[in-house]
Design an enzyme around this catalytic site. Structure first.
Site, short mmCIF file in Angstrom:
data_model
loop_
_atom_site.label_atom_id
_atom_site.label_comp_id
_atom_site.label_asym_id
_atom_site.label_seq_id
_atom_site.Cartn_x
_atom_site.Cartn_y
_atom_site.Cartn_z
N SER A 180 63.41 71.12 99.77
CA SER A 180 63.78 72.22 98.88
C SER A 180 64.60 73.26 99.61
O SER A 180 64.37 73.54 100.79
CB SER A 180 62.50 72.88 98.33
OG SER A 180 62.80 74.11 97.71
N TYR A 218 69.49 75.04 95.73
CA TYR A 218 69.53 76.13 94.77
C TYR A 218 70.88 76.80 95.01
O TYR A 218 71.09 77.43 96.04
CB TYR A 218 68.35 77.09 94.96
CG TYR A 218 67.12 76.67 94.19
CD1 TYR A 218 67.21 76.31 92.85
CD2 TYR A 218 65.87 76.62 94.80
CE1 TYR A 218 66.08 75.91 92.14
CE2 TYR A 218 64.74 76.23 94.08
CZ TYR A 218 64.87 75.89 92.75
OH TYR A 218 63.76 75.50 92.04
N THR A 248 69.69 71.66 91.59
CA THR A 248 68.74 71.98 90.52
C THR A 248 69.34 73.02 89.59
O THR A 248 69.73 74.11 90.01
CB THR A 248 67.42 72.49 91.13
OG1 THR A 248 66.87 71.45 91.92
CG2 THR A 248 66.43 72.89 90.04
N LYS A 292 69.83 67.90 88.81
CA LYS A 292 68.40 67.87 88.45
C LYS A 292 68.11 68.91 87.37
O LYS A 292 68.56 70.05 87.47
CB LYS A 292 67.55 68.17 89.68
CG LYS A 292 66.04 68.24 89.46
CD LYS A 292 65.30 68.31 90.79
CE LYS A 292 63.78 68.31 90.64
NZ LYS A 292 63.23 69.62 90.35
N HIS A 309 61.25 70.35 85.33
CA HIS A 309 60.68 71.11 86.45
C HIS A 309 59.15 71.07 86.38
O HIS A 309 58.47 72.05 86.72
CB HIS A 309 61.20 72.55 86.40
CG HIS A 309 61.37 73.19 87.74
ND1 HIS A 309 62.57 73.26 88.40
CD2 HIS A 309 60.49 73.80 88.57
CE1 HIS A 309 62.42 73.89 89.54
NE2 HIS A 309 61.16 74.23 89.68
C1 LIG Z 1 54.75 74.04 93.45
C2 LIG Z 1 56.06 73.50 92.98
C3 LIG Z 1 57.24 73.96 93.56
C4 LIG Z 1 58.47 73.45 93.15
N1 LIG Z 1 59.60 73.84 93.79
C5 LIG Z 1 60.78 73.28 93.46
C6 LIG Z 1 61.95 73.59 94.18
O1 LIG Z 1 61.93 74.35 95.13
N2 LIG Z 1 63.11 73.00 93.79
C7 LIG Z 1 63.17 72.12 92.73
O2 LIG Z 1 64.23 71.62 92.40
N3 LIG Z 1 62.06 71.79 92.05
C8 LIG Z 1 60.87 72.34 92.40
N4 LIG Z 1 59.75 71.96 91.73
C9 LIG Z 1 59.82 70.95 90.65
C10 LIG Z 1 59.63 69.52 91.23
O3 LIG Z 1 60.72 69.15 92.02
C11 LIG Z 1 59.45 68.47 90.12
O4 LIG Z 1 60.52 68.58 89.21
C12 LIG Z 1 58.14 68.55 89.36
O5 LIG Z 1 57.08 68.93 90.22
C13 LIG Z 1 57.82 67.20 88.73
O6 LIG Z 1 56.68 67.24 87.97
P1 LIG Z 1 55.21 66.76 88.49
O7 LIG Z 1 54.71 67.86 89.36
O8 LIG Z 1 54.46 66.59 87.23
O9 LIG Z 1 55.39 65.47 89.27
C14 LIG Z 1 58.51 72.48 92.12
C15 LIG Z 1 57.32 72.01 91.56
C16 LIG Z 1 56.11 72.50 91.98
C17 LIG Z 1 54.85 71.95 91.37
O1 LIG Z 2 57.91 77.15 91.74
C1 LIG Z 2 58.88 76.45 91.44
O2 LIG Z 2 58.85 75.65 90.50
C2 LIG Z 2 60.11 76.54 92.17
O3 LIG Z 2 61.05 75.91 91.81
C3 LIG Z 2 60.23 77.37 93.36
C4 LIG Z 2 61.45 77.96 93.63
C5 LIG Z 2 61.57 78.76 94.74
C6 LIG Z 2 60.49 78.94 95.58
C7 LIG Z 2 59.30 78.34 95.31
C8 LIG Z 2 59.15 77.53 94.20
#
Ligand SMILES: Cc1cc2nc3c(=O)[nH]c(=O)nc-3n(C[C@H](O)[C@H](O)[C@H](O)COP(=O)(O)O)c2cc1C
Ligand SMILES: O=C(O)C(=O)c1ccccc1
Length: 388
Positions: free
Chosen positions: A129, A153, A179, A261, A285
């Site tokens: 990420s 991002y 994303t 994404k 997401h």
């Molecule tokens: C705690 C958390 C943080 C996330 N941070 C990001 C991120 O930094 N960038 C991003 O593109 N997606 C982020 N996502 C989304 C995930 O990449 C993904 O799309 C999602 O978790 C998929 O669903 P699932 O948790 O049901 O498998 C985050 C998801 C979670 C749960």
């Molecule tokens: O929490 C999230 O889903 C997420 O995308 C994210 C974005 C930046 C920092 C931490 C999480």
């Protein structure tokens, strides 16, 4: 031996040799979640497990899988399975990748390095990420065997965005994931109730404070003035002004495979490929952005129908068990990403937790494939499914 049979054997073997340790062994997803809840603070647990709004879309993601049933086939020699696939010129052992998750130090002290190493044990790509605790370079250095992709991002500041792309290339990342569904955070009630944002604690800026373009915008260094770095980050993190025309710049900026994404609408999917994307990730997401958005699996069906069979269409959201992977693949996913699932493994037991939770997912996937009559991914299509 196939991974499914091997994992079963290992578990029984542990019991036979007296090494079975109740406190170290979670099997079901529910076990992992429950254990993660025990070891994490409420803030950290809800950061991982939570969603936006009512949590409708997060639930819909999982429920969409239950709308389909597998129709197993027999007499098909499934003694040896090969579940690998080729993606952007690399062979992956299974159609599973680790989704980008920001600020993994919230989940475990070893954060992203532990997760990337756990992924590497199974040969699965790990998507770093933009908001990782540790910098991309640190992760690449400390998880040397890992296949890394980078999630961008796309910063409001073009120099920072460009610098991130250069760094992803230099660190040997195999693909760039942009994303598009998070130019700002959604209304996340649990986080707001606790006024919880990791960045306010200075966590999750690993890629920013180490970035020359980011540092050049600061009057004082992040080491001297952490609050100044956080403030700048809040100003440049997201870019809600982007339009399709901006993609041209990014497309010319890199030769890495470029994936978008957060695509849910068939028109956007079509546009993505028209504008030069190499792949898309159908995703809401994990239900953390637009609550009430369509379930990923449902969107996948409509999008695959629109873009045809050949395009790279990954999906994520709600993948928890082997049968979910089978269903997503049968409905046209090129591969799936798992998010929260490995987050629970990371929280429970760091690198080993990530490796174990993924091993069990793959074991379940392998056994479900075999028992459904499928020896490889190539023969799997919607014929393997029925509506429930
Ligand atoms: C705690 C958390 C943080 C996330 N941070 C990001 C991120 O930094 N960038 C991003 O593109 N997606 C982020 N996502 C989304 C995930 O990449 C993904 O799309 C999602 O978790 C998929 O669903 P699932 O948790 O049901 O498998 C985050 C998801 C979670 C749960
Ligand atoms: O929490 C999230 O889903 C997420 O995308 C994210 C974005 C930046 C920092 C931490 C999480």
């Amino acid at each position: 031996m196939n991974i499914g049979n091997e994992a079963q054997f290992q578990i029984y073997q542990m019991r036979l040799t007296g090494q079975y340790r109740d406190e170290a062994l979670c099997i079901s997803v529910e076990d992992w979640v429950a254990r993660a809840r025990e070891v994490l603070s409420p803030e950290a647990f809800w950061y991982l497990a939570g969603a936006s709004g009512r949590g409708e879309t997060m639930r819909a993601n999982e429920e969409a899988f239950a709308k389909w049933r597998i129709v197993p086939r027999v007499f098909r020699d499934v003694s040896d399975r090969d579940l690998s696939l080729e993606l952007f010129g690399e062979r992956l052992p299974y159609p599973v990748l680790l989704a980008p998750i920001g600020v993994q130090s919230i989940l475990h002290a070893d954060g992203e390095v532990a997760a990337a190493r756990g992924a590497a044990k199974l040969g699965l790509p790990y998507i770093v990420s933009s908001a990782s605790t540790m910098s991309l370079e640190t992760i690449a250095e400390k998880a040397p065997g890992a296949t890394l992709w980078f999630q961008l991002y796309w910063s409001r500041d073009r120099d920072v965005a460009q610098s991130f792309v250069r760094r992803a290339e230099a660190a040997g990342c195999k693909a760039l994931v942009v994303t598009l569904d998070t130019p700002m955070m959604a209304w996340r009630e649990r986080d707001l109730e606790r006024a919880y944002l990791p960045f306010l604690l200075g966590e999750g800026l690993g890629n920013y404070v180490s970035d020359p373009a980011f540092r050049a915008k600061l009057r004082r260094s992040p080491e001297e003035d952490p609050a100044g770095a956080i403030l700048l980050w809040t100003q440049i993190f997201g870019n809600p002004g982007l339009t399709w025309d901006d993609l041209e710049w990014l497309r010319e900026e890199t030769d890495l495979p470029l994936l978008l994404k957060g695509i849910l609408h068939p028109d956007d999917a079509e546009e993505a490929f028209r504008r030069g994307a190499d792949g898309i990730i159908v995703s809401n997401h994990g239900g953390r952005q637009v609550d009430g958005a369509v379930a990923s699996l449902d969107a996948l069906v409509a999008i695959r129908e629109r873009v045809g069979r050949e395009k790279v269409v990954l999906m994520d959201g709600g993948v928890r068990r082997g049968s979910d992977v089978v269903k997503a693949m049968a409905l046209g996913a090129t591969a799936v990403l798992v998010g929260r699932l490995y987050g629970y493994g990371l929280a429970v037991d760091g690198e080993r937790g990530v490796e174990t939770v993924l091993r069990y997912l793959l074991a379940d996937f392998d056994l479900t494939m075999a028992l459904s009559g499928h020896r490889s991914l190539s023969a799997l299509d919607a014929n393997a499914l029925a509506h429930s």
